[in-house]
Design an enzyme around this catalytic site. Structure first.
Site, PDB file in Angstrom:
ATOM      1  CB  CYS A 105       1.315  -6.402   0.115  1.00 17.74           C
ATOM      2  SG  CYS A 105       2.441  -7.760  -0.110  1.00 17.74           S
ATOM      3  CG  HIS A 189       4.162  -3.497   3.073  1.00 15.08           C
ATOM      4  ND1 HIS A 189       2.973  -3.909   3.621  1.00 15.08           N
ATOM      5  CD2 HIS A 189       4.703  -4.582   2.481  1.00 15.08           C
ATOM      6  CE1 HIS A 189       2.808  -5.192   3.393  1.00 15.08           C
ATOM      7  NE2 HIS A 189       3.839  -5.634   2.690  1.00 15.08           N
ATOM      8  CD  GLU A 191       1.837  -0.629   5.167  1.00 10.30           C
ATOM      9  OE1 GLU A 191       1.626   0.076   4.177  1.00 10.30           O
ATOM     10  OE2 GLU A 191       1.785  -1.874   5.133  1.00 10.30           O
TER      11      GLU A 191
END
Ligand code: XMP
Length: 532
Positions: A105, A189, A191
Site C-alpha cells: 500500500c 494488504h 497480511e
C-alpha cells in the site's frame, strides 16, 4: 532482542548477531513500520513462516545502516501518510541498494513515487474487499489462482506507467501489483485475513524473490512467556484486572503457571458499565479457584459521575479510563500488589497510536482503556505482542476453559462505547437489555459461534412510534455483527433476515424505550468494530 531497529550501532548489530546465532541463520527481513495499523500482522506472518523479521524505524534508519545490516529483503508496510502529499519519513537511498523490497500500500506508493511513477489522489478510493486479477507472471503470486479477494484501504492511486511492470489490477487500481527492478509492490494488504492467500504471498516474497532458505520453528510462545513471568514475579503479589473475557482470562492462566513460593494473584472485576453476563462468568470460572482470590468492585456511581455531561466518544473513553485506573490503583494498594496485570493486546496498543517505536506518524484510532495508564507500580501485559487469535492459542495451550476462549470479545470501556451521547442509567438499562436479547437470540439460532463479535448500540436517534395505538418516541437501536480473526480488520456478518427480524421484534416489544432497530453493514475498514 531489540524491538525496533533504529541505527546500525555496535550494540544493535551485536544483538542482531546473537539472535541470528540462536536461529542458526544469517538471513533477516527488515520491516519498515510506516505507521500501518497492520504492521504487526506482517511481523506475525513472517514469524509464523519461521523467518527472522526485524522491525525498523523509517524515520531514523538510513541507507548506510541498512548496508551495515545487509538484510535478505525489505518490506515497507502501509501507513496513513500520502507518498505525494505528505511523504512519510524514509531515506530513499535505501531503494538504490538493490535489496529485494516489497511495498505494501503506502510502501508501494513510496517506491513508485521515487521511481517517477505518477501517484495521485484517487477519485475512486478503495476500502474493503475487492477482486484482484493477475496475469500469473509474477513470482509473488506463484501457485495462486488468477483471481482472488484482497483487502484494500487506500485513497491514493499508482498510475499504470510504462516504467512499471504491472502484474495485476482491481476495479479502481490499474497497478494493484507492480514491479520495477528489485522493487515489488501490492496496493492491497496480504497480511489481513480478508486477503486470500496472504501467507503464500509473503512466503513467495521471502523464499522466491529474496531467496531466503532458513526457517526457524516458532518457539513455544506460552512456555517462553511463563519463563519470563516467573522471573518477574518471583514471590511477589499481582493484581489482575479480570473482565471474564478471553484475554484477561488467558493472562490469569499464564500467571497461574508462573506462580512461585510466596506469590499471590488477586483478580478484580469492575462493575458498572458491564453486562450481568460477564460478572457471572468471572464468578463461575474464577470464584472457586484456589490459586487466586477475586473481588467484585461496584463502581456504577463513580462511572456515572465521571461520565455525566460527556457526549463525545473520546471524552467518554478518557473519563472511563480515569475511573478504571483509580480503582485498580486503590485495589493494588489494599492488596499490597507489586504488579498490575492486564490482558492488553497489540491491537489495543496499536489503535491507541502506539506500537513499534517508529518515527513514522501513526494514527490514534481510539484510546483503549488499558493503554498508557502510567500506574504507580509496574504493569504486566504478557499478551501485548499478541492479537486476538494468537492470544487465544496461548490460552488454549494453557488449558484455559474453552468457554472463556470462545466468548465474543467485549471492550474494556464496556457499554460506554455502545451508547451515543451522554451515559445515563436509562441508556445503560436499554443497552443491557438489547445486548441480552441479541446474545440470547444468536445462541438460540446457533449463530453465536459463527460470528466473531456482535453488539447492540443505543444511538442518539429517536424515532416516532405507535405503541398500543398511542403515539410515542423511542431510541433507534443499532445492531452489528462481524467476522474477523484478530480484530484488525472485520467484515459485516451476513445474518439471516428472519433472525434479524425476530431480534428486532423482541427489542421493540420488550424494551419500552426502544423505537426501531437497524443493522450496520459496513466492514472494518472503514468503520471500526465498536460504535465508539
Ligand atoms: P475496534 O472498535 O477498535 O475494536 O475496531 C477492535 C476490538 O477491540 C475491542 N475494543 C477494546 N478492547 N479496550 C479493550 O480491551 C478498549 O478500549 C477497546 N476498544 C475496542 C473491540 O470490542 C474489538 O473486539
Amino acid at each position: 532482542m531489540l524491538q525496533t531497529f533504529k541505527r546500525a550501532s555496535t550494540e544493535a548489530l551485536a544483538e542482531i548477531a546473537e539472535e541470528k546465532k540462536i536461529r542458526k541463520t544469517n538471513e533477516l527481513i527488515l520491516l519498515f513500520s510506516m505507521g500501518s495499523q497492520f504492521d504487526h500482522l506482517i511481523k506475525q506472518k513472517l514469524d509464523s513462516l519461521g523467518v527472522f523479521c526485524l522491525v525498523a524505524d523509517p524515520a531514523s534508519v538510513k541507507a548506510q545502516d541498512v548496508k551495515d545490516l545487509s538484510p535478505t529483503g525489505i518490506i515497507l508496510s502501509g501507513g496513513p501518510a500520502s507518498a505525494h502529499a505528505e511523504p512519510p519519513p524514509f531515506d530513499r537511498d535505501i531503494f538504490d541498494l538493490g535489496i529485494p523490497t516489497l511495498g505494501v500500500c503506502l510502501g508501494y506508493q513510496t517506491w513508485a513515487y521515487y521511481a517517477g511513477v505518477p501517484v495521485t489522489s484517487s477519485d475512486k478510493r478503495e476500502f474493503g474487499t475487492h477482486l484482484f486479477t493477475h496475469d500469473g507472471k509474477s513470482p509473488l503470486f506463484d501457485g495462486l489462482p488468477l483471481q482472488f479477494k484482497v483487502l484494500e484501504s487506500h485513497g491514493d492511486k499508482i498510475h499504470a506507467d510504462s516504467k512499471l511492470t504491472i502484474f495485476g489490477t482491481t476495479e479502481h487500481a490499474p497497478a494493484a501489483a507492480g514491479n520495477f527492478k528489485h522493487l515489488w509492490g501490492v496496493q492491497f494488504h496480504p497480511e489481513v485475513t480478508e486477503t486470500e492467500y496472504g501467507d503464500k504471498i509473503y512466503e513467495n516474497f521471502c523464499f522466491k524473490i529474496c531467496g531466503a532458505k532458513d526457517k526457524f520453528p516458532s518457539a513455544e510462545m506460552a512456555e517462553k512467556k511463563i519463563a519470563e513471568l516467573k522471573n518477574q514475579i518471583a514471590g511477589k503479589n499481582v493484581l489482575l484486572a479480570l473482565s471474564g473475557g478471553t484475554d484477561s482470562s488467558t493472562v490469569a492462566y499464564l500467571l497461574k503457571h508462573s506462580l512461585s513460593e510466596g506469590a499471590k494473584i488477586h483478580g478484580v472485576y469492575i462493575k458498572g458499565i458491564d453486562r450481568p453476563e460477564d460478572e457471572a462468568h468471572v464468578e463461575k470460572y474464577f470464584g472457586k479457584e484456589n490459586w487466586l482470590t477475586i473481588k467484585i468492585v461496584d463502581a456504577t456511581d463513580k462511572f456515572l459521575a465521571a461520565l455525566a455531561g460527556k457526549i463525545g466518544m473520546k471524552e467518554k473513553r478518557i473519563a472511563m479510563r480515569g475511573i478504571y485506573k483509580e480503582i485498580l490503583e486503590a485495589e493494588a494498594k489494599e492488596f499490597k500488589a507489586d504488579f498490575i496485570a492486564q490482558g492488553t493486546l497489540y491491537t489495543d496498543i496499536s489503535e491507541s497510536g502506539g506500537g513499534y517505536d517508529s518515527g513514522a506518524r501513526k494514527a490514534e484510532i481510539k484510546i483503549h482503556h488499558n493503554v498508557n495508564l502510567n500506574f504507580s507500580i509496574p504493569e504486566l501485559q504478557p499478551l501485548a505482542d499478541c492479537v486476538k487469535d494468537t492470544g487465544r492459542n496461548i490460552g488454549r495451550a494453557l488449558g484455559t476453559p474453552e468457554d472463556l476462549l470462545h466468548r465474543h470479545p467485549f471492550p474494556g470501556p464496556g457499554l460506554v462505547v455502545r451508547i451515543e451521547g451522554e451515559i445515563t442509567k436509562e441508556k445503560l438499562k436499554i443497552a443491557r437489555a438489547a445486548d441480552a436479547i441479541y446474545m440470547e437470540e444468536l445462541r438460540n439460532w446457533n449463530l453465536y459461534q459463527t460470528i466473531w463479535q456482535a453488539g447492540a448500540v443505543v444511538t442518539n436517534s429517536v424515532t416516532t412510534c405507535t405503541k398500543g395505538d398511542d403515539a410515542a418516541e423511542g431510541y433507534v437501536v443499532a445492531l452489528w455483527a462481524v467476522w474477523s480473526v484478530n480484530g484488525f480488520t472485520a467484515r459485516a456478518a451476513d445474518l439471516p433476515h428472519d433472525f434479524l427480524s425476530s431480534v428486532a421484534r423482541r427489542i421493540t416489544n420488550e424494551i419500552r424505550e426502544a423505537g426501531a432497530v437497524v443493522y450496520r453493514i459496513s466492514d472494518k475498514p472503514p468503520v471500526t468494530i465498536e460504535w465508539g
